[in-house]
Design an enzyme around this catalytic site. Structure first.
Site, PDB file in Angstrom:
ATOM      1  N   GLU A  87       0.786 -11.205  -7.110  1.00 57.04           N
ATOM      2  CA  GLU A  87       1.252 -12.380  -6.972  1.00 57.04           C
ATOM      3  C   GLU A  87       2.850 -12.053  -6.568  1.00 57.04           C
ATOM      4  O   GLU A  87       3.551 -11.722  -7.455  1.00 57.04           O
ATOM      5  CB  GLU A  87       1.343 -13.543  -8.049  1.00 57.04           C
ATOM      6  CG  GLU A  87       1.966 -14.709  -7.824  1.00 57.04           C
ATOM      7  CD  GLU A  87       1.923 -15.539  -8.973  1.00 57.04           C
ATOM      8  OE1 GLU A  87       2.642 -16.683  -8.816  1.00 57.04           O
ATOM      9  OE2 GLU A  87       1.148 -15.710  -9.890  1.00 57.04           O
ATOM     10  N   LYS A 217     -13.022 -14.943 -26.944  1.00 57.10           N
ATOM     11  CA  LYS A 217     -12.771 -15.013 -25.222  1.00 57.10           C
ATOM     12  C   LYS A 217     -12.824 -16.425 -24.938  1.00 57.10           C
ATOM     13  O   LYS A 217     -13.060 -16.747 -23.673  1.00 57.10           O
ATOM     14  CB  LYS A 217     -13.545 -14.154 -24.551  1.00 57.10           C
ATOM     15  CG  LYS A 217     -13.099 -12.590 -24.939  1.00 57.10           C
ATOM     16  CD  LYS A 217     -13.955 -11.481 -24.153  1.00 57.10           C
ATOM     17  CE  LYS A 217     -13.692 -10.209 -24.855  1.00 57.10           C
ATOM     18  NZ  LYS A 217     -14.435  -9.162 -24.295  1.00 57.10           N
ATOM     19  N   ASP A 291      -8.245  -5.762 -22.720  1.00 55.06           N
ATOM     20  CA  ASP A 291      -9.342  -6.475 -22.388  1.00 55.06           C
ATOM     21  C   ASP A 291      -8.920  -7.789 -21.755  1.00 55.06           C
ATOM     22  O   ASP A 291      -8.554  -8.758 -22.507  1.00 55.06           O
ATOM     23  CB  ASP A 291     -10.287  -6.875 -23.532  1.00 55.06           C
ATOM     24  CG  ASP A 291     -11.667  -7.248 -23.229  1.00 55.06           C
ATOM     25  OD1 ASP A 291     -11.793  -8.095 -22.146  1.00 55.06           O
ATOM     26  OD2 ASP A 291     -12.522  -7.210 -23.990  1.00 55.06           O
ATOM     27  N   HIS A 382       8.790 -18.577  -3.366  1.00 62.80           N
ATOM     28  CA  HIS A 382       7.348 -18.233  -2.913  1.00 62.80           C
ATOM     29  C   HIS A 382       7.645 -17.981  -1.404  1.00 62.80           C
ATOM     30  O   HIS A 382       6.900 -17.166  -0.902  1.00 62.80           O
ATOM     31  CB  HIS A 382       6.522 -19.310  -3.235  1.00 62.80           C
ATOM     32  CG  HIS A 382       5.840 -19.263  -4.727  1.00 62.80           C
ATOM     33  ND1 HIS A 382       5.043 -18.281  -4.844  1.00 62.80           N
ATOM     34  CD2 HIS A 382       6.467 -19.547  -6.106  1.00 62.80           C
ATOM     35  CE1 HIS A 382       4.761 -18.231  -6.781  1.00 62.80           C
ATOM     36  NE2 HIS A 382       5.714 -19.270  -6.996  1.00 62.80           N
TER      37      HIS A 382
END
Length: 390
Positions: A87, A217, A291, A382
């Site tokens: 990004e 999770k 993770d 951006h």
């Protein structure tokens, strides 16, 4: 009908021949030339326990942000932060927030709590049997903890929370896990504890090792309130003149925008009243071998700010479920270990340091994006940095 199988070698599935067979399999079975993914510098022999059917790597660009100045209990000084991302503007934005915080004297960080859970659910014939078992658990905590301890040298059962409903007792077995994230560790330890319980409880009971109450999770209010992983705070007081000079916005406008965003977060029922904690954390997770699925919990955030009487701006973030490791899992792989080494965070005794650097990075990113939105610089940034150019 026989399905086509991915090539594997029983004796040496991480050897050159097995890997090459899978690479050729991809080229034969798909339209991909598999050119870039099949080039890597790591040793495949280090991968057992991290991936199966290995054939290559995903190369994610890593940018360097910082330095961020951290006044922590475990992280002290300036740190350059590796951020793995695709990004545009992300690294630049975090660096901008870090510069602001550095010139304000640095970010103060504090680790408040450390827990990892496995959450068995116990079933009975009626609610009174469940109540009796709950009382028995309290009376027998020490031998239960001793049974759990037989499976691990670094984990320790520190308490069992109980949540009765109907004829069921949902529990949360809370552990400290050292420098490991600890999900597998707590699963093994809790299974040993439940086996001891099953053998020694005088009544009849049935259990599932995980009753979905650890919310592994998955984001949840229970983990935000009771902690899963590390609970860490980052805070800073920013002089009004510095904010205006660096971020092109006044602190009263920054605070007013904060309050409007607070209401929007309440209306949308999010796990986060900040701007984009998942951005910085995910980029650090990928870079340092965490993770990444744990971002579902780790991105939860409580943001709090005050406009002080003199116009200065107090800002803080609390991350209540930061699940990270500095040892084990993917942290020891080649590039991931190098990124942890950049932070001085690889190995034993470093996980709280990493937690504090991550929290400080998140706060810097919150301040940078929040200021850009108020100053109407967000879209332009951006446009300038976030688009691929020919």
């Amino acid at each position: 009908m026989n399905s086509i199988r991915i090539p594997r070698e029983r004796d040496n599935d991480y050897g050159r021949a097995a890997i090459k067979a899978r690479q050729e399999f991809i080229r034969d079975q798909t339209d991909s030339p598999a050119e870039h993914v099949t080039h890597y510098s790591l040793d495949p022999c280090t991968l057992p326990g991290n991936v199966e059917n290995f054939f290559g790597v995903a190369q994610v660009p890593i940018g360097l942000a910082g330095p961020v100045l951290v006044n922590g209990e475990h992280a002290q000084g300036e740190f350059f932060v590796p951020l793995a991302t695709t990004e545009g503007t992300l690294v630049a934005s975090y660096s901008r927030g870090m510069k602001l915080c550095r010139e304000a004297g640095g970010i103060t960080t504090t680790v408040l709590d450390d827990k990892m859970q496995r959450a068995p659910v116990f079933s009975f014939n009626n609610a009174r049997e469940a109540k009796a078992f709950s009382e028995w658990l309290d009376a027998n905590f020490e031998p239960i903890a001793a049974a759990a301890q037989t499976t691990t040298s670094s984990g320790k059962l520190i308490g069992i929370q109980k949540f009765p409903v109907s004829k069921l007792l949902y529990t949360r077995f809370n552990y400290t896990t050292g420098d490991a994230a600890g999900q597998n560790m707590t699963g093994k330890a809790t299974f040993a504890a439940c086996a001891w319980i099953k053998q020694n409880y005088p009544g009849e009971l049935h259990f599932l090792l995980e009753g979905q109450f650890a919310t592994d999770k998955k984001t949840s209010v229970v983990n935000m309130l009771h902690t899963r992983g590390k609970r860490v705070v980052a805070e800073i007081t920013l002089p009004a003149t510095l904010v205006e000079e660096q971020m092109h916005v006044s602190t009263d406008k920054l605070y007013a925008a904060r309050m409007r965003g607070q209401l929007g977060s309440i209306m949308s029922v999010t796990n986060n009243n900040g701007n984009h904690s998942a951005n910085g954390l995910t980029a650090m997770f990928i870079a340092t071998g965490q993770d990444v699925a744990n971002i579902a919990e780790s991105s939860a955030l409580y943001g709090f700010s005050e406009l002080l009487p003199n116009g200065d701006f107090y800002a803080s973030i609390t991350i209540p479920a930061l699940i990270i490791a500095t040892y084990g899992g993917g942290t020891g792989l080649a590039t991931q270990r190098e990124c942890l080494d950049i932070l001085g965070c690889y190995g034993a005794g470093k996980v709280y340091k990493l937690a504090e650097i991550m929290a400080a990075t998140v706060l810097a990113g919150e301040l940078s994006l929040g200021s850009a939105v108020v100053a109407e610089e967000w879209v332009q940034a951006h446009d300038d940095l976030g688009r691929n150019r020919p």
